[in-house]
Design an enzyme around this catalytic site. Structure first.
Site, short mmCIF file in Angstrom:
data_model
loop_
_atom_site.label_atom_id
_atom_site.label_comp_id
_atom_site.label_asym_id
_atom_site.label_seq_id
_atom_site.Cartn_x
_atom_site.Cartn_y
_atom_site.Cartn_z
CG HIS A 168 -0.54 0.43 2.47
ND1 HIS A 168 -0.10 -0.44 3.44
CD2 HIS A 168 -0.42 1.67 3.00
CE1 HIS A 168 0.26 0.25 4.51
NE2 HIS A 168 0.06 1.53 4.27
CG ASP A 230 0.09 -3.82 2.93
OD1 ASP A 230 0.57 -3.33 1.88
OD2 ASP A 230 -0.28 -3.13 3.91
CB SER A 324 2.61 2.35 6.02
OG SER A 324 1.38 2.19 6.65
N1 ARG Z 1 -1.43 2.39 7.42
C1 ARG Z 1 -0.65 3.30 8.16
C2 ARG Z 1 0.26 4.08 7.24
O1 ARG Z 1 -0.10 4.30 6.14
C3 ARG Z 1 0.12 2.69 9.28
C4 ARG Z 1 -0.67 1.73 10.00
C5 ARG Z 1 -0.08 1.27 11.23
N2 ARG Z 1 -1.07 1.51 12.20
C6 ARG Z 1 -1.09 0.96 13.36
N3 ARG Z 1 -2.01 1.33 14.20
N4 ARG Z 1 -0.23 0.05 13.70
O2 ARG Z 1 1.30 4.58 7.61
#
Ligand code: ARG
Length: 377
Positions: A168, A230, A324
């Site tokens: 992503h 992912d 991420s």
């Molecule tokens: N999807 C998020 C990003 O784009 C990070 C997700 C991690 N979140 C979490 N609560 N561990 O950076």
């Protein structure tokens, strides 16, 4: 008889204290104060990173608080080149125009050349890392409509040519929201300062390398609520130069990851104050029981799969937006760091009882290896 045992004793003594310098010479392990050759290196401030690196590689223990060193002269410019460095390469070239396909780029870094955190020893609720900690961390940069570069995802260097990240971070909404992934930044510490220094020691400038291509896993789709597959690889247009501040991490080898074992996340993501962190942060957190984690996420309609890991779940201790693609890491008993997961998603950040979800690197080892060899042509 007595003379004989004395001899044996001094022989043992000599064996215990003898050592090999980073330049491969046999020497003695002595207090730094008894080694004028290395002590004199401290006279220059700021200390060049090559000197710090050499001093660290010379270290052979402590006498109280005083480091012991395998005493020998500092290398001259020529000697410092390839010898003994785990990250040295005879094929490396500083000439950016010549950039042949290297066979070694088709594999993750060999196990004796990765995961070496040169460091002796705040994400959401995290702490500052040291300047030289986690030298495999990469920042992914996206070109916005206004032409600015914004860094919004993390990743890790797995060899000189590839960065491992989340799918992503390289496909889908992120490119619509931010822009195209164009660059990777290695060896960064504080994104707000030009030269990063701490305690009179300054890091080399970061390496900014254009992205040649990105390979998200073909099974990844934004439609899947569980964010399965992912994972993605980013190919750099130029090979990274390994240094004290830029090195590859190992991919997880053998060994189960039991519930509650201590692992680390690191990144420049959002912190408790709601802003992303300029300084590379780290956080130690326990892995979370997978069944319980799956039950939690099922209530949100996300069916977690075997190839995902959960970690965290305590209030204010989590990865968050911007982290991420970054790694979930553990240090093996031999002291080698390996990547076991990739920051994928969560339910908000740092909510009590809601661990973060990570792509399991072990489950994708074969995918990584085949992608590296298939795309490095
Ligand atoms: N999807 C998020 C990003 O784009 C990070 C997700 C991690 N979140 C979490 N609560 N561990 O950076």
């Amino acid at each position: 008889m007595e003379i004989k045992s004395l001899l044996v004793l001094s022989l043992i003594w000599a064996l215990v204290d003898s050592c090999t310098t980073p330049l491969g010479e046999t020497s003695q392990c002595v207090s730094l104060y008894d080694c004028p050759a290395l002590l004199s290196a401290f006279e220059h401030r700021p200390l060049p990173s090559s000197v710090i690196s050499f001093l660290k590689r010379s270290s052979c223990g402590f006498e109280g608080y005083v480091p012991r060193v395998c005493c020998g002269p500092l290398p001259t410019q020529d000697e410092e080149q390839p010898t003994q460095r785990p990250w040295s390469s005879t094929t490396e070239s500083n000439n950016n125009d010549v950039d042949p396909v290297e066979d070694e780029d088709s594999y993750p870094a060999p196990r004796d050349q990765c995961g070496v955190d040169t460091n002796g020893d705040r994400i959401y609720g995290g702490q500052f890392t040291d300047l030289d900690e986690f030298p495999w961390m990469a920042l992914l940069g996206y070109k916005t409509a206004s032409g600015r570069i914004t860094y919004q995802c993390g990743g890790v260097l797995v060899n000189r040519r590839y960065v491992l990240t989340a799918a992503h971070c390289v496909t889908g909404a992120i490119e619509q929201q931010l822009g195209t992934l164009v660059t990777v930044r290695l060896g960064e510490y504080d994104t707000q300062t030009e030269v990063d220094c701490s305690d009179g020691v300054c890091a080399d400038p970061p390496q900014n390398i254009p992205v040649a291509a990105a390979y998200p896993h073909s099974g990844y789709s934004e439609k899947n609520k569980n964010r399965r597959d992912d994972i993605g690889l980013v190919r750099l247009a130029r090979r990274a130069r390994y240094s004290y501040y830029v090195q590859p991490i190992c991919l997880v080898g053998n060994g189960r990851i039991s519930d509650g074992s201590d692992v680390y996340v690191a990144g420049w993501g959002k912190t408790l104050n709601g802003k992303s962190s300029p300084v590379k942060l780290k956080l130690s957190l326990p892995t979370f029981n997978k069944n319980q984690c799956a039950q939690k996420y099922r209530t949100l309609g996300a069916e977690l799969i075997e190839k995902q890991i959960c970690a965290g779940g305590s209030f204010a201790e989590d990865a968050c937006r911007g982290d991420s693609g970054g790694p979930l890491m553990r240090k093996r008993p031999e002291g080698i760091w390996e990547s076991i997961g990739i920051v994928s998603f969560g339910y908000g950040c740092g909510r009590e009882g809601w661990p973060g979800v990570y792509t399991s690197v072990a489950a994708y080892n074969d995918w990584i290896k085949s992608k590296l060899s298939a795309t490095n042509v």
